[in-house]
Enzyme design. Sequence first.
Site, PDB file in Angstrom:
ATOM      1  N   SER A  51      11.869  87.547  70.639  1.00 56.11           N
ATOM      2  CA  SER A  51      10.999  88.324  71.528  1.00 56.11           C
ATOM      3  C   SER A  51      11.332  89.807  71.480  1.00 56.11           C
ATOM      4  O   SER A  51      10.433  90.652  71.542  1.00 56.11           O
ATOM      5  CB  SER A  51      11.098  87.803  72.963  1.00 56.11           C
ATOM      6  OG  SER A  51      10.538  86.514  73.064  1.00 56.11           O
ATOM      7  N   HIS A  78       9.093  80.016  69.649  1.00 54.80           N
ATOM      8  CA  HIS A  78       9.012  79.242  70.896  1.00 54.80           C
ATOM      9  C   HIS A  78       7.931  78.168  70.777  1.00 54.80           C
ATOM     10  O   HIS A  78       8.127  77.011  71.172  1.00 54.80           O
ATOM     11  CB  HIS A  78       8.632  80.141  72.090  1.00 54.80           C
ATOM     12  CG  HIS A  78       9.619  81.178  72.451  1.00 54.80           C
ATOM     13  ND1 HIS A  78       9.264  82.493  72.630  1.00 54.80           N
ATOM     14  CD2 HIS A  78      10.952  81.117  72.692  1.00 54.80           C
ATOM     15  CE1 HIS A  78      10.326  83.199  72.970  1.00 54.80           C
ATOM     16  NE2 HIS A  78      11.370  82.384  73.006  1.00 54.80           N
ATOM     17  N   ARG A  82      18.216  79.559  66.253  1.00 56.29           N
ATOM     18  CA  ARG A  82      17.784  80.287  65.062  1.00 56.29           C
ATOM     19  C   ARG A  82      18.915  80.489  64.065  1.00 56.29           C
ATOM     20  O   ARG A  82      18.686  80.574  62.866  1.00 56.29           O
ATOM     21  CB  ARG A  82      17.250  81.674  65.449  1.00 56.29           C
ATOM     22  CG  ARG A  82      15.976  81.639  66.241  1.00 56.29           C
ATOM     23  CD  ARG A  82      15.625  83.022  66.711  1.00 56.29           C
ATOM     24  NE  ARG A  82      16.693  83.471  67.606  1.00 56.29           N
ATOM     25  CZ  ARG A  82      16.680  84.576  68.309  1.00 56.29           C
ATOM     26  NH1 ARG A  82      15.663  85.387  68.222  1.00 56.29           N
ATOM     27  NH2 ARG A  82      17.670  84.891  69.101  1.00 56.29           N
ATOM     28  N   LYS A 136      16.157  92.345  85.326  1.00 58.22           N
ATOM     29  CA  LYS A 136      15.679  92.555  83.960  1.00 58.22           C
ATOM     30  C   LYS A 136      14.337  93.283  83.976  1.00 58.22           C
ATOM     31  O   LYS A 136      13.483  93.017  84.816  1.00 58.22           O
ATOM     32  CB  LYS A 136      15.535  91.190  83.271  1.00 58.22           C
ATOM     33  CG  LYS A 136      15.448  91.259  81.779  1.00 58.22           C
ATOM     34  CD  LYS A 136      15.586  89.862  81.175  1.00 58.22           C
ATOM     35  CE  LYS A 136      15.414  89.923  79.671  1.00 58.22           C
ATOM     36  NZ  LYS A 136      15.458  88.611  79.051  1.00 58.22           N
TER      37      LYS A 136
END
Length: 153
Positions: A127, A17, A90, A41
């Site tokens: 993450s 990030h 990615r 979440k």
Amino acid sequence: MKRAIFPGSFDPITNGHYDIIKRGVKLFDEVIVAIGINADKKYMFSLEERKRFIEEAFKDEPKVKVTTYSGLTVDYCKEVQAKFILRGLRNPADFEFEKAIAHTNRRLSKIETVFLLTAAKTSYIASSIVRDVIRNNGDYTVLVPDSVRITSK
């Protein structure tokens, strides 16, 4: 002003990030790191911690702002007058997922998504991997900016 939103949960911010944001400030007049709030979440870090990690990592970069938002990203873009969404890719799976979101966002608004490929040295970092390393008492510090300091989890 060319303003971009870099949305995400940043639970926590990773070196990937960080790299995208640093490169984004070279392309835009302002990059708003927008931490999305999703009540459904379960996060490892509180919203305040996540915001503090990012603010501290970019304390010397005036072109980076850190905010929080809920709802549709395109609605938040309109609210803050951002014409671009910045996203990092990615791998091919990221591209397929992000492409669908970008097409939807462009259908809902005139906001363009700008993709940056992650640097090779950070392309493996997610993450979720960082959280797993933390949960298992591994050395997470090589995966995140120095501002991510965990006292106890």
